[in-house]
Enzyme design. Structure first.
Site, PDB file in Angstrom:
ATOM      1  N   ASP A  69       6.966  -2.668   5.867  1.00 34.82           N
ATOM      2  CA  ASP A  69       7.687  -1.729   6.727  1.00 34.82           C
ATOM      3  C   ASP A  69       6.831  -0.508   7.035  1.00 34.82           C
ATOM      4  O   ASP A  69       5.998  -0.123   6.208  1.00 34.82           O
ATOM      5  CB  ASP A  69       8.926  -1.211   5.988  1.00 34.82           C
ATOM      6  CG  ASP A  69      10.201  -1.916   6.403  1.00 34.82           C
ATOM      7  OD1 ASP A  69      10.115  -2.880   7.172  1.00 34.82           O
ATOM      8  OD2 ASP A  69      11.278  -1.500   5.941  1.00 34.82           O
ATOM      9  N   TYR A  71       6.343   3.545   7.161  1.00 34.89           N
ATOM     10  CA  TYR A  71       6.917   4.648   6.390  1.00 34.89           C
ATOM     11  C   TYR A  71       8.091   5.237   7.177  1.00 34.89           C
ATOM     12  O   TYR A  71       8.054   5.312   8.407  1.00 34.89           O
ATOM     13  CB  TYR A  71       5.875   5.732   6.145  1.00 34.89           C
ATOM     14  CG  TYR A  71       4.686   5.272   5.326  1.00 34.89           C
ATOM     15  CD1 TYR A  71       4.831   4.843   4.012  1.00 34.89           C
ATOM     16  CD2 TYR A  71       3.401   5.271   5.882  1.00 34.89           C
ATOM     17  CE1 TYR A  71       3.728   4.432   3.265  1.00 34.89           C
ATOM     18  CE2 TYR A  71       2.301   4.876   5.137  1.00 34.89           C
ATOM     19  CZ  TYR A  71       2.475   4.444   3.832  1.00 34.89           C
ATOM     20  OH  TYR A  71       1.385   4.045   3.093  1.00 34.89           O
ATOM     21  N   PHE A  82       0.177   0.907   5.855  1.00 32.64           N
ATOM     22  CA  PHE A  82      -0.266   1.737   4.729  1.00 32.64           C
ATOM     23  C   PHE A  82      -0.878   3.069   5.148  1.00 32.64           C
ATOM     24  O   PHE A  82      -1.014   3.982   4.328  1.00 32.64           O
ATOM     25  CB  PHE A  82      -1.260   0.981   3.836  1.00 32.64           C
ATOM     26  CG  PHE A  82      -0.654  -0.206   3.141  1.00 32.64           C
ATOM     27  CD1 PHE A  82       0.241  -0.043   2.091  1.00 32.64           C
ATOM     28  CD2 PHE A  82      -0.961  -1.507   3.543  1.00 32.64           C
ATOM     29  CE1 PHE A  82       0.814  -1.142   1.450  1.00 32.64           C
ATOM     30  CE2 PHE A  82      -0.401  -2.610   2.912  1.00 32.64           C
ATOM     31  CZ  PHE A  82       0.488  -2.420   1.851  1.00 32.64           C
ATOM     32  N   HIS A 192       1.215  -6.006  -5.464  1.00 33.34           N
ATOM     33  CA  HIS A 192       1.377  -4.937  -4.466  1.00 33.34           C
ATOM     34  C   HIS A 192       0.824  -3.624  -5.029  1.00 33.34           C
ATOM     35  O   HIS A 192       0.906  -3.374  -6.234  1.00 33.34           O
ATOM     36  CB  HIS A 192       2.859  -4.781  -4.115  1.00 33.34           C
ATOM     37  CG  HIS A 192       3.098  -3.978  -2.894  1.00 33.34           C
ATOM     38  ND1 HIS A 192       3.154  -2.589  -2.905  1.00 33.34           N
ATOM     39  CD2 HIS A 192       3.280  -4.341  -1.606  1.00 33.34           C
ATOM     40  CE1 HIS A 192       3.372  -2.155  -1.672  1.00 33.34           C
ATOM     41  NE2 HIS A 192       3.445  -3.190  -0.867  1.00 33.34           N
TER      42      HIS A 192
END
Length: 230
Positions: A69, A71, A82, A192
């Site tokens: 997703d 932010y 990221f 992750h």
């Protein structure tokens, strides 16, 4: 429903035509228009939704780093997985990515900001599975059609390119490995980078050096991972 007009680099538009014309994408477009009309704030801003594709043209793609997703905080998301806009504090996952890179790449230093545009311009497609999100509401645009679109992106890269390194961090990203031809491409898996899981093996995964070794072995110029400016 009518065909949706999308501002995306032509190298992608010509290859993703069927994905843009799919019923799921038309429904997604309608959903986003309805949300905006209802006064909801959507991140990233409209012009940045397809930033990953505009920063990294199809023929430039050497690496794919898959996020989930965007932010959902103010001024964070700008269309690259990221990555955050300059002046925004590092989100924890991003800081862990930079720490892993520092441990893996000789001479790498934590940069002054978390904007990863330089990676994108060097051939790293920073792709989120979902390209939009409602402000303050993580995961709010999942299962609205984005996943079908980005699955088509991954499949297109796998089918039409060779020797791409796919970095799949966490169970969600790793589930996309079924879309990738492992005979043609390098598939790298690790936990992750989230603080909840990074300690389980992310910091020493060495995906950055492994990617460059792979590219060099295929006669492709490696990625310059350095982000700081002297």
């Amino acid at each position: 429903m009518t065909k949706v007009s999308v501002k995306i680099d032509e190298s992608w538009k010509e290859r993703l035509g069927p994905a843009f014309e799919a019923e799921s994408f038309l429904k997604l477009s309608s959903f986003l228009k309805t949300e905006k009309a209802a006064g909801k704030t959507i991140y990233p801003p409209g012009p940045s939704i397809f930033e990953a594709f505009n920063r990294t043209k199809f023929n430039q793609v050497k690496v794919v780093i898959l996020g989930q997703d965007p932010y959902h905080g103010p001024n964070q998301a700008h269309g690259l997985s990221f990555s955050v806009n300059e002046g925004i504090p590092y989100p924890p996952s991003l800081l862990n990515i930079l720490k892993a890179c520092m441990a893996d790449v000789p001479g790498f230093m934590i940069p002054a900001n978390g904007n990863l545009s330089k990676w994108a311009e060097r051939g790293v497609l920073l792709l989120n599975a979902t390209l939009t999100v409602e402000a303050g509401n993580a995961g709010s645009h999942q299962k609205r059609g984005w996943e079908e679109f980005t699955d088509a992106v991954i499949k297109t890269i796998s089918d039409q390119k060779e020797h791409v390194s796919f970095m799949l961090w966490g169970a969600f990203a790793q589930s996309k490995s079924t879309l990738i031809d492992a005979e043609k491409h390098l598939i790298l898996k690790a936990p992750h980078p989230s603080p909840l899981s990074a300690h389980k093996g992310f910091f020493d995964c060495q995906h950055f050096s492994k990617t460059n070794e792979w590219l060099i072995s295929k006669g492709i110029e490696p990625i310059d991972w350095k982000l700081y400016v002297l």
